[in-house]
Design a protein around this motif. Sequence first.
Motif, PDB file in Angstrom:
ATOM      1  N   GLY A   9       0.820   5.326   3.383  1.00  0.00           N
ATOM      2  CA  GLY A   9       0.251   3.985   3.312  1.00  0.00           C
ATOM      3  C   GLY A   9       0.582   3.107   4.489  1.00  0.00           C
ATOM      4  N   CYS A  13      -7.632  -0.351   6.082  1.00  0.00           N
ATOM      5  CA  CYS A  13      -6.842   0.128   4.946  1.00  0.00           C
ATOM      6  C   CYS A  13      -7.712   0.288   3.702  1.00  0.00           C
ATOM      7  CB  CYS A  13      -5.709  -0.866   4.676  1.00  0.00           C
ATOM      8  SG  CYS A  13      -4.852  -0.548   3.131  1.00  0.00           S
ATOM      9  N   THR A  54      -6.720   1.197   0.517  1.00  0.00           N
ATOM     10  CA  THR A  54      -6.116   0.766  -0.735  1.00  0.00           C
ATOM     11  C   THR A  54      -6.413  -0.699  -1.038  1.00  0.00           C
ATOM     12  OG1 THR A  54      -4.360   2.334  -0.227  1.00  0.00           O
ATOM     13  CG2 THR A  54      -3.959   0.806  -2.048  1.00  0.00           C
ATOM     14  N   TYR A  55      -6.368  -1.557   0.024  1.00  0.00           N
ATOM     15  CA  TYR A  55      -6.674  -2.981  -0.126  1.00  0.00           C
ATOM     16  C   TYR A  55      -8.048  -3.153  -0.789  1.00  0.00           C
ATOM     17  CZ  TYR A  55      -7.153  -7.919   1.222  1.00  0.00           C
ATOM     18  OH  TYR A  55      -7.320  -9.278   1.215  1.00  0.00           O
ATOM     19  N   ASP A  57      -5.579   6.898   0.646  1.00  0.00           N
ATOM     20  CA  ASP A  57      -5.734   6.174   1.895  1.00  0.00           C
ATOM     21  C   ASP A  57      -5.792   7.188   3.026  1.00  0.00           C
ATOM     22  OD1 ASP A  57      -4.556   2.914   2.549  1.00  0.00           O
ATOM     23  OD2 ASP A  57      -5.537   4.252   3.999  1.00  0.00           O
ATOM     24  N   ASP A  70       0.847  -1.202   0.000  1.00  0.00           N
ATOM     25  CA  ASP A  70       0.000   0.000   0.000  1.00  0.00           C
ATOM     26  C   ASP A  70       0.874   1.240   0.000  1.00  0.00           C
ATOM     27  OD1 ASP A  70      -1.765   2.076   0.447  1.00  0.00           O
ATOM     28  OD2 ASP A  70      -2.065   1.557   2.567  1.00  0.00           O
TER      29      ASP A  70
END
Lengths: 379, 629
Positions: free
Chosen positions: B369, B383, B385-386, B364, B351
């Motif tokens: 990240g 999180c 971005t995941y 994010d 990330d």
Amino acid sequence: MEFRLHPVALIRAILRPIDPPLFLLLTVLLAAALVVMQSASPARMEAQLANTGVALALMWVTARIPSARLLSLAMPLYVLGVVLLIGVALFGEISKGAQRWLDLGVARIQPSELMKIAMPLMLAWFFQQREGAIGFVEFVLAGVLLAVPVALIVTQPDLGTSLLVAAAGLYVIFFAGLSWKLIVPLVLVAVVGLGSIVAFGDTLCQPEVDWQVLREYQKHRVCTLLDPTSDPLGKGFHIIQSTIAIGSGGMFGKGWMQGTQTHLSFIPERHTDFIFAVMAEEFGLIGALVLLVVLFMLLLRGLMIAAAAPTLGTRLLAGAITMIFFTYAFVNMGMVSGILPVVGVPLPFISYGGTALVTLCIGVGILMSIQRERALSQS
Amino acid sequence: MTEFRSPDQEVSRLRVRLVVAGVFMLICLSLLAARFVYLQVVRFDYYHTRAEDNRIALVPVPPNRGAIVDRNGKVLARNFAAYTLDITPSQVGDLDDTIDRLSEIVDISDYDRRRFKKFREESKFFESVPIRTKLTDEEVARFIARRYLFPGVDVQARLFREYPQGDLLGHVVGYMGRINNRDVDHLEARGETANYRGTEHIGKRGLEESYEAELHGKTGSEQVEVDAGGRKVRLLSRRTAVPGNSLILTVDAGLQAVAHQAFGDRRGALVAIEPSTGGVLALVSSPSFDPNLFVDGISVADWKGLNESPDRPLLNRAIYSAYPPGSTFKPFMGLAGLSTGKRTPQQAIADPGFYVFGGHRFMDDKIGGHGMVDLHTSIVQSCNTYYYMLANDLGIEGIADFMRPFGFGQLTGIDLPGEADGVLPSPDWKRKRFKKPGQQKWYGGETISVGIGQGYNAYTPLQMATALSALVNDGVVFKPHVVKYVVDPQTGTRREVEPKPIRQIPLKAAHLAAIRAAMVDVNKTGTGARAFAGAEYSAGGKTGTAQVYSLKGSKYKEGNVAERLRDHSWFIAFAPADKPRIALAVLVENGGFGSRSAAPIARQVIDYYLLGKRPAGQASEDEDAPADH
């Protein structure tokens, strides 16, 4: 003059003015009135008994007065009546939209009631004066004598009473020999008039139609008769409920004190104008027919007295009084059973109300007086 | 007529006329006799029936309405008898005069007059309308002594509805009101008009409305003899009324009180469900209202206060308001990744603090990240971005198809009226939702937002709690319900409401375990750790933040934004972790981050439910609530 009277002689003296058949029939009616009143309005029993006593006493007093003397009272009574009616028109009290009462300070009186007796008396006396020379002029004069008080009563306005007073006078004129050539057209006009009202009732009874001659409440009465359901909680309620009372009485009635329409207050005015409904509900068709028979016998006795009366005036008077009894009875029962409009006419000798009972019993007294004179003149 | 006549001729002439008169009388009286025969013999049956109809009235006897009690028998709605002063306008001549004269005997306020006027407009002309309710014994006595002066006015004993818990369960129990024209139409459609003869009130909201048919009962009747004035003379026969069924709720009033008070004057909603049954343990919409205000007609001032308040207390946020779920959506997204095979629990992503799609950077929360992120970390640290990546891999159709069985974006079918369906976004939904062709197309970037619970996503707190219940109950879905049993008060027979699951979502135990383990760690080391510090049990949870207002370019800073524009705060939780007895969703409007305002409410509720622990400062329920049964 012997002052010590034997009891039998005393009774005989009391009974002398009494006509037994008339008295018997009257007693039956008055007794029936008390029986029905106990069911219709027990609270009025005492008053009804008192009224009955007074009325019988006045009948007896009247019966003792020679008929010639009675006729001689015609003119003063008539003039008094007309004067009082004018007084009502000028100074009368207004109650329920009509000006009928005159307050003399001592008592409030309704001069139109007086006219019910004064009118036939006056016309009988008038024709007696003109005996042997009764012609066209006499009938015109009689018509005027009739029209003046009737017009005064109509303007009060009291259509019911004015029709009864007019009827009383017309009976005298009829018996005095008004030509059939005049009677037949008059009756035809009346029949056609009533017939057209019935036929065109729907249009005539629209609220925006103005009847000109009759007041709004009179139009209302006629219209309600034509279609009682159009106003079920107003005037129509009276007719609907009284016909239900009569119809539900059936052949033998629900029994004395058992009328549901009566005792649950569905019958309006059940002690006065609508007392016949109470009777028919509790005693059924049998009771109603017995009443009709007794009334008819009383009327026949009246006609017999008229037929045998010694003078023209007494003949006319007896005939007219008998016809007045008939008219009251017919109009009242016709109204209560829903074939005539609601007119404030009591059932003769049965309905509660002192004035009417006294007036009627004085009428009986006059008949007895006439009958007694005939008996005397024959003996 | 002028010819000479002898007296004898005159007499015989008169006698002819007397005979004519006699015949005429006979005819007329015969006519009357014929009329009597017609009425009394021919039409006897008709008039006999009419007279009986006159005499006998069928008086409805309204049934006792069923009571409503919580799962422990605490009374939430009951009846009490009170005297009212009724006027039958059709039997009264001058209404204003009558009311003026009445006001000399009993207290009649302007409010009573206005209410009478309103009720009168809504009722039929022959019906009686209350001018005063809840008369004191003294007022009753004063009126009775003078009743003869007031035809068409009478004192009646009536049953009124009472809600002893006040505003605690306003949105659940609802309230009753006078039957209006719309209710009459509904009753006619249901064929219930006859059964409501004599009944004046009907359920208008909440359980009072949705269980109206159970609560009402069967109207009985009395055959009475009445007089022309309609007054009862005597009783002829009676068919007793069948009382309405009572309701035993799944709701725990004590738990409800804890949750209700935890909100304070904040706006929001909480729904707590028993996952193994779907029974609703608590359903709070804050602020609430006191249903007692509606019982005998709400006053204009009270109505204005409720209806015009910016906090909208009459709005049932728990079932009607839909909010973007924010990060509370992530456990469901994670489960979707595992179930569809797009991810494994061990698979990790790098990330950088953002995700680029279509030339746009999706940020994010954490600048720079979270480093290497697997499923567990993605939930514990929330999180973004995941989930941007996962959403892209699943596609919008894939997400919608997976989420639908959990009940997202659909009516749950709860036994309360006025539920909203929310939005489970999909290309299909967008086509139907928008009219202009340009707006109807689904863009890939929109899928990315949906992945973290923003964008078009909108779910009610009830839907969130229901979906969580399914997740912690191994995919077994129950229809959420507030009522546990419908009880026949005469026989004591109980009928259970919604006892069976409505569907089973095919999910692998290992996948479910991975998600639940991550949610448990949220409360141990993640965003829920502070709220659940020192908990004597193990609970799973997830925070969430629903964006109210998007600030282009600049970073969102709570302090800079007006209170009403702050983000909504979410928290979903379940406990105990190994065998969950409670699953809940909390939403605090404009509460900012979920960890700060929503999570502590969840902690208090679970503490009470599992341990019987009351938050400091809250009185015991036995002290502040009226004691019943």
